[in-house]
Design a protein around this motif. Structure first.
Motif, PDB file in Angstrom:
ATOM      1  N   GLU A 219       0.856  -1.180   0.000  1.00 30.17           N
ATOM      2  CA  GLU A 219       0.000   0.000   0.000  1.00 30.17           C
ATOM      3  C   GLU A 219       0.893   1.231   0.000  1.00 30.17           C
ATOM      4  OE1 GLU A 219      -3.200   0.485  -0.259  1.00 30.17           O
ATOM      5  OE2 GLU A 219      -3.725  -1.632  -0.270  1.00 30.17           O
ATOM      6  N   PRO A 220       0.589   2.198  -0.858  1.00 34.60           N
ATOM      7  CA  PRO A 220       1.438   3.393  -0.888  1.00 34.60           C
ATOM      8  C   PRO A 220       1.194   4.313   0.305  1.00 34.60           C
ATOM      9  CG  PRO A 220      -0.320   3.570  -2.497  1.00 34.60           C
ATOM     10  CD  PRO A 220      -0.426   2.205  -1.899  1.00 34.60           C
ATOM     11  N   THR A 221       0.091   4.095   1.045  1.00 38.21           N
ATOM     12  CA  THR A 221      -0.187   4.941   2.203  1.00 38.21           C
ATOM     13  C   THR A 221      -0.114   4.111   3.475  1.00 38.21           C
ATOM     14  OG1 THR A 221      -2.563   4.554   2.030  1.00 38.21           O
ATOM     15  CG2 THR A 221      -1.697   6.482   0.898  1.00 38.21           C
ATOM     16  N   ALA A 222       0.116   4.806   4.561  1.00 38.33           N
ATOM     17  CA  ALA A 222       0.193   4.143   5.858  1.00 38.33           C
ATOM     18  C   ALA A 222      -0.509   5.012   6.883  1.00 38.33           C
ATOM     19  CB  ALA A 222       1.644   3.925   6.256  1.00 38.33           C
ATOM     20  N   CYS A 223      -0.756   4.416   8.035  1.00 38.44           N
ATOM     21  CA  CYS A 223      -1.447   5.102   9.113  1.00 38.44           C
ATOM     22  C   CYS A 223      -0.888   4.565  10.421  1.00 38.44           C
ATOM     23  CB  CYS A 223      -2.937   4.809   8.983  1.00 38.44           C
ATOM     24  SG  CYS A 223      -3.937   5.450  10.315  1.00 38.44           S
ATOM     25  N   ARG A 224      -0.602   5.465  11.365  1.00 42.70           N
ATOM     26  CA  ARG A 224      -0.150   5.009  12.678  1.00 42.70           C
ATOM     27  C   ARG A 224      -0.349   6.100  13.723  1.00 42.70           C
ATOM     28  NH1 ARG A 224       5.580   5.677  14.291  1.00 42.70           N
ATOM     29  NH2 ARG A 224       6.490   7.221  12.916  1.00 42.70           N
ATOM     30  N   GLN A 225      -0.265   5.695  14.978  1.00 44.30           N
ATOM     31  CA  GLN A 225      -0.399   6.607  16.114  1.00 44.30           C
ATOM     32  C   GLN A 225       0.989   7.117  16.507  1.00 44.30           C
ATOM     33  OE1 GLN A 225      -4.040   7.076  16.428  1.00 44.30           O
ATOM     34  NE2 GLN A 225      -3.349   7.292  18.506  1.00 44.30           N
ATOM     35  N   VAL A 226       1.085   8.418  16.806  1.00 43.80           N
ATOM     36  CA  VAL A 226       2.323   9.004  17.301  1.00 43.80           C
ATOM     37  C   VAL A 226       1.993   9.907  18.489  1.00 43.80           C
ATOM     38  CG1 VAL A 226       3.538   8.912  15.075  1.00 43.80           C
ATOM     39  CG2 VAL A 226       2.259  10.955  15.703  1.00 43.80           C
ATOM     40  N   PRO A 227       2.949  10.107  19.400  1.00 43.77           N
ATOM     41  CA  PRO A 227       2.693  10.978  20.555  1.00 43.77           C
ATOM     42  C   PRO A 227       2.670  12.451  20.162  1.00 43.77           C
ATOM     43  CG  PRO A 227       4.925  10.093  20.635  1.00 43.77           C
ATOM     44  CD  PRO A 227       4.244   9.448  19.466  1.00 43.77           C
ATOM     45  N   VAL A 228       2.024  13.259  21.017  1.00 43.17           N
ATOM     46  CA  VAL A 228       1.997  14.710  20.849  1.00 43.17           C
ATOM     47  C   VAL A 228       2.890  15.311  21.922  1.00 43.17           C
ATOM     48  CG1 VAL A 228       0.560  16.781  20.860  1.00 43.17           C
ATOM     49  CG2 VAL A 228      -0.365  14.646  19.968  1.00 43.17           C
ATOM     50  N   ARG A 229       3.715  16.271  21.523  1.00 41.55           N
ATOM     51  CA  ARG A 229       4.577  16.982  22.469  1.00 41.55           C
ATOM     52  C   ARG A 229       4.156  18.445  22.509  1.00 41.55           C
ATOM     53  NH1 ARG A 229      10.430  14.368  21.143  1.00 41.55           N
ATOM     54  NH2 ARG A 229       9.899  12.244  21.792  1.00 41.55           N
ATOM     55  N   ALA A 230       4.146  18.995  23.717  1.00 40.70           N
ATOM     56  CA  ALA A 230       3.703  20.378  23.902  1.00 40.70           C
ATOM     57  C   ALA A 230       4.825  21.361  23.615  1.00 40.70           C
ATOM     58  CB  ALA A 230       3.206  20.573  25.326  1.00 40.70           C
ATOM     59  N   ALA A 231       4.483  22.427  22.896  1.00 42.73           N
ATOM     60  CA  ALA A 231       5.383  23.562  22.674  1.00 42.73           C
ATOM     61  C   ALA A 231       4.678  24.793  23.246  1.00 42.73           C
ATOM     62  CB  ALA A 231       5.679  23.724  21.192  1.00 42.73           C
ATOM     63  N   ILE A 232       4.242  24.663  24.501  1.00 41.91           N
ATOM     64  CA  ILE A 232       3.417  25.674  25.165  1.00 41.91           C
ATOM     65  C   ILE A 232       4.249  26.393  26.227  1.00 41.91           C
ATOM     66  CG2 ILE A 232       1.324  26.037  26.543  1.00 41.91           C
ATOM     67  CD1 ILE A 232       0.687  24.884  23.826  1.00 41.91           C
ATOM     68  N   LEU A 233       4.166  27.706  26.243  1.00 44.90           N
ATOM     69  CA  LEU A 233       4.754  28.509  27.302  1.00 44.90           C
ATOM     70  C   LEU A 233       3.621  28.848  28.252  1.00 44.90           C
ATOM     71  CD1 LEU A 233       7.079  30.137  28.556  1.00 44.90           C
ATOM     72  CD2 LEU A 233       6.348  32.047  27.129  1.00 44.90           C
ATOM     73  N   VAL A 234       3.723  28.380  29.494  1.00 44.07           N
ATOM     74  CA  VAL A 234       2.675  28.621  30.481  1.00 44.07           C
ATOM     75  C   VAL A 234       3.003  29.893  31.251  1.00 44.07           C
ATOM     76  CG1 VAL A 234       1.448  27.680  32.465  1.00 44.07           C
ATOM     77  CG2 VAL A 234       2.271  26.149  30.671  1.00 44.07           C
ATOM     78  N   GLN A 235       2.080  30.829  31.216  1.00 44.17           N
ATOM     79  CA  GLN A 235       2.264  32.090  31.942  1.00 44.17           C
ATOM     80  C   GLN A 235       1.783  31.873  33.379  1.00 44.17           C
ATOM     81  OE1 GLN A 235      -0.145  34.815  29.751  1.00 44.17           O
ATOM     82  NE2 GLN A 235       1.179  34.779  27.950  1.00 44.17           N
ATOM     83  N   VAL A 236       2.717  32.000  34.327  1.00 45.33           N
ATOM     84  CA  VAL A 236       2.375  31.799  35.746  1.00 45.33           C
ATOM     85  C   VAL A 236       2.532  33.118  36.488  1.00 45.33           C
ATOM     86  CG1 VAL A 236       2.971  29.356  35.794  1.00 45.33           C
ATOM     87  CG2 VAL A 236       4.717  31.035  36.289  1.00 45.33           C
ATOM     88  N   PRO A 237       1.756  33.285  37.557  1.00 47.25           N
ATOM     89  CA  PRO A 237       1.915  34.508  38.352  1.00 47.25           C
ATOM     90  C   PRO A 237       3.329  34.583  38.939  1.00 47.25           C
ATOM     91  CG  PRO A 237      -0.105  33.343  38.947  1.00 47.25           C
ATOM     92  CD  PRO A 237       0.660  32.453  38.036  1.00 47.25           C
ATOM     93  N   PRO A 238       3.834  35.783  39.180  1.00 45.08           N
ATOM     94  CA  PRO A 238       5.184  35.934  39.736  1.00 45.08           C
ATOM     95  C   PRO A 238       5.340  35.132  41.030  1.00 45.08           C
ATOM     96  CG  PRO A 238       4.265  38.079  39.148  1.00 45.08           C
ATOM     97  CD  PRO A 238       3.173  37.081  38.975  1.00 45.08           C
ATOM     98  N   GLY A 239       6.467  34.452  41.143  1.00 46.35           N
ATOM     99  CA  GLY A 239       6.766  33.685  42.340  1.00 46.35           C
ATOM    100  C   GLY A 239       6.217  32.266  42.338  1.00 46.35           C
ATOM    101  N   GLN A 240       5.379  31.925  41.370  1.00 45.51           N
ATOM    102  CA  GLN A 240       4.809  30.560  41.321  1.00 45.51           C
ATOM    103  C   GLN A 240       5.648  29.694  40.384  1.00 45.51           C
ATOM    104  OE1 GLN A 240       0.635  30.441  40.518  1.00 45.51           O
ATOM    105  NE2 GLN A 240       0.557  28.218  40.426  1.00 45.51           N
ATOM    106  N   GLN A 241       5.795  28.444  40.736  1.00 39.57           N
ATOM    107  CA  GLN A 241       6.554  27.493  39.924  1.00 39.57           C
ATOM    108  C   GLN A 241       5.788  27.179  38.637  1.00 39.57           C
ATOM    109  OE1 GLN A 241       9.545  26.151  40.406  1.00 39.57           O
ATOM    110  NE2 GLN A 241       9.841  27.338  42.278  1.00 39.57           N
ATOM    111  N   PRO A 242       6.503  26.951  37.509  1.00 33.59           N
ATOM    112  CA  PRO A 242       5.820  26.539  36.272  1.00 33.59           C
ATOM    113  C   PRO A 242       5.092  25.211  36.495  1.00 33.59           C
ATOM    114  CG  PRO A 242       8.112  27.081  35.847  1.00 33.59           C
ATOM    115  CD  PRO A 242       7.935  27.095  37.323  1.00 33.59           C
ATOM    116  N   LEU A 243       3.935  25.091  35.890  1.00 35.01           N
ATOM    117  CA  LEU A 243       3.131  23.876  36.017  1.00 35.01           C
ATOM    118  C   LEU A 243       3.258  23.020  34.770  1.00 35.01           C
ATOM    119  CD1 LEU A 243      -0.172  25.329  37.482  1.00 35.01           C
ATOM    120  CD2 LEU A 243       1.533  23.975  38.691  1.00 35.01           C
TER     121      LEU A 243
END
Length: 179
Positions: A90-114
């Protein structure tokens, strides 16, 4: 001397799918009649490892040395018919792959990133076999999100992948925030 069936067992890479069943393979064998009769219960085999980088149509030469004779059977393989096997993938294929986040989380000053959780955490990629094989994961689009109790929808970055990705968005979830 007689003709016996040969089972073809392709050991395919996970990205490959045969389009058509393989044609019957026969072998001309030489041996005592009782030994040849054993082949009805335990057939001759040809195993072939096939990697993901093969073309969509592959011609495999078949030789007598490729035929595996079952243990306890004493025959000699004199010839194999056909002399080559054409496989169509078959010239086409299908499979599952993981998703990785490229998100910058804005946290209030003094709080650890979540950490963020993605839902779903994997997606289906579909397309040309070679392009699908090259995709190890899919990233979200780079985005900046303020911490919230509600989920946020984020697009996936599919530019340059050459495949179709479903779903096209994932939810970004945050752990419960404790005061």
């Amino acid at each position: 001397e007689d003709v016996a069936s040969v089972r073809f067992i392709p050991q395919l890479d996970s990205s490959l799918v045969l389009r058509d069943p393989t044609p019957p393979i026969r072998a001309q064998v030489l041996g005592r009649p009782t030994e040849i009769l054993k082949l009805a219960q335990t057939p001759l085999l040809i195993r072939q490892e096939i990697t993901s980088d093969v073309p969509d149509t592959l011609v495999i030469p078949l030789r007598t040395s490729d035929v595996e004779i079952p243990e306890g059977v004493e025959v000699i393989v004199r010839d194999v018919y056909p002399h080559s096997l054409t496989l169509h993938f078959e010239p086409t294929a299908c499979r599952q792959v993981p998703v990785r986040a490229a998100i910058l989380v804005q946290v209030p000053p003094g709080q650890q990133p979540l950490p963020v959780r993605l839902d779903p955490d994997s997606v289906t990629v579909r397309g040309p076999r070679r392009a699908v094989a090259r995709v190890d994961f899919v990233r979200t689009r780079a985005d900046s999100i303020a911490i919230d109790t509600l989920p946020h929808l984020v697009e996936l970055d599919t530019a340059g992948l050459g495949v179709l990705v479903r779903p096209a968005q994932v939810k970004v979830l945050f752990p419960r925030i404790r005061p």
